[in-house]
Design a protein around this motif. Structure first.
Motif, short mmCIF file in Angstrom:
data_model
loop_
_atom_site.label_atom_id
_atom_site.label_comp_id
_atom_site.label_asym_id
_atom_site.label_seq_id
_atom_site.Cartn_x
_atom_site.Cartn_y
_atom_site.Cartn_z
N LYS A 234 22.90 13.89 -57.31
CA LYS A 234 21.44 13.89 -57.23
C LYS A 234 20.84 13.53 -58.60
O LYS A 234 21.45 13.82 -59.64
N ASP B 152 17.24 13.97 -58.69
CA ASP B 152 15.89 14.54 -58.48
C ASP B 152 15.93 16.06 -58.41
O ASP B 152 14.96 16.67 -58.01
N THR B 153 17.06 16.65 -58.79
CA THR B 153 17.26 18.08 -58.53
C THR B 153 17.64 18.83 -59.80
O THR B 153 18.82 18.85 -60.19
N LEU C 286 19.75 15.93 -62.48
CA LEU C 286 18.38 15.46 -62.76
C LEU C 286 18.45 14.37 -63.82
O LEU C 286 19.12 14.53 -64.85
N GLN D 63 23.42 7.56 -58.47
CA GLN D 63 22.35 8.40 -57.91
C GLN D 63 22.32 8.33 -56.39
O GLN D 63 22.35 7.24 -55.83
N THR E 218 20.29 10.37 -52.83
CA THR E 218 19.31 11.36 -52.37
C THR E 218 19.90 12.01 -51.13
O THR E 218 20.97 11.60 -50.64
N ASP F 237 12.19 12.62 -51.51
CA ASP F 237 13.08 13.35 -52.41
C ASP F 237 12.37 14.61 -52.92
O ASP F 237 11.21 14.85 -52.59
N ALA G 63 11.41 15.51 -55.93
CA ALA G 63 10.30 15.32 -56.87
C ALA G 63 9.01 15.14 -56.08
O ALA G 63 7.98 15.75 -56.37
N GLN G 64 9.09 14.33 -55.03
CA GLN G 64 7.90 14.09 -54.19
C GLN G 64 7.50 15.33 -53.41
O GLN G 64 6.31 15.59 -53.21
#
Ligand code: GLU
Length: 278
Positions: free
Chosen positions: A49, A51-52, A57, A91, A93, A183, A185-186
């Motif tokens: 990931k 976004d985590t 991240l 990367q 998701t 994801d 972040a969104q």
């Protein structure tokens, strides 16, 4: 004219030959032995990931992906293939991880992925390396304290496409509306802008969000168990065996615990024993 026909004939023959050579050269993905290839290249390509927070991240300052799973993947790579071996990170998701594995873009998924019976129809999993549980993140002072409140208030809950959290919450709180983002972040941005009253996923991921956004708290305990496993394509038992052996060694030599503490020491009330459950 004759020469032109001869030239065209030669061109067709060459094309056919190229197609045949290409077809013979690339084995079907299902017959690859990922572990053998990795042993030769001394490299493992992991899907992680970006976004985590706490797990994987992307740090925009140096372009590197950082987190517990990235460190564990690095440690596993060296344990499995020797200290000069290289871990490559791609990367993924929640929704891209499975197709990327199936297409052979990555050797293994180490991306907060729960080992579920449904997913075991498509992939195999290593032993558990992190034992999470699904929970809720809400704004401090929210009237939603747990999943029952969410159901009673018919609230909107935010989640991510491709996660099992969205399916789980729909079962546990059937009156709630589920809004799926691409994801995490969104999903966090959507929570902050009031598009939903709660965000749902695993507690470990939510802790990462609350560390970063102190106005938001993880609430109501966990309502589904989420044991994370490393996923590999079917018929890659050699890789699974090597991974499980290395995982066991890292647990025994203290490296696993060191990494757990490195990433989760800032999380208030983090349950190390629960997370390390196999
Ligand atoms: N562990 C859950 C899953 O595998 C949620 C976390 C995620 O979206 O990766 O679906």
């Amino acid at each position: 004219m004759k020469r032109l026909i001869r030239c065209l004939g030669l061109l067709v023959a060459l094309t056919v030959l190229t197609v045949m050579v290409t077809a013979c050269g690339s084995k079907p993905l299902s017959s690859r032995n990922v572990w053998h290839t990795d042993q030769q290249s001394k490299t493992i390509t992991w899907g992680v990931k970006a976004d985590t927070r706490l797990f994987g991240l992307l740090d925009t300052k140096d372009g590197k992906i950082k987190g517990f799973e990235v460190d564990l993947a690095n440690a596993l790579t060296k344990q499995m293939l020797g200290k000069h071996a290289k871990a490559k990170f791609i990367q993924v998701t929640s929704s891209t991880r499975m197709p990327m594995l199936k297409n052979g873009n990555i050797d293994a998924i180490m991306a907060t992925m729960t080992n579920t019976p449904e997913r075991r129809k498509q992939v195999d999993f290593s032993n558990t390396y992190f034992f999470a549980g699904q929970s809720l993140l809400v704004k401090k002072g929210s009237s939603i304290k747990n999943v029952k409140d969410l159901n009673r208030e018919k609230g909107t809950v935010l989640g991510v496409v491709g996660s099992d959290s969205v399916e789980n919450v729909a079962k546990v709180a059937p009156n709630a509306k589920v809004l799926q983002l691409t994801d995490y972040a969104q999903a966090m941005t959507a929570l902050k802008s009031g598009q939903g009253q709660a965000l749902t996923t695993d507690n470990g991921i939510l802790y990462g969000m609350s560390v970063q956004n102190p106005g938001y708290v993880v609430t109501g305990g966990t309502f589904v168990s989420e044991p994370y496993g490393i996923a590999v394509d079917k018929n890659q038992q050699d890789f699974v065996k090597a991974t499980n052996k290395a995982l066991k060694e890292l647990r025994a030599n203290g490296e696993y615990n060191r990494l757990l503490h490195k990433w989760f020491h800032n999380v208030k009330g983090f349950d190390y024993e629960e997370a390390a459950k196999e």
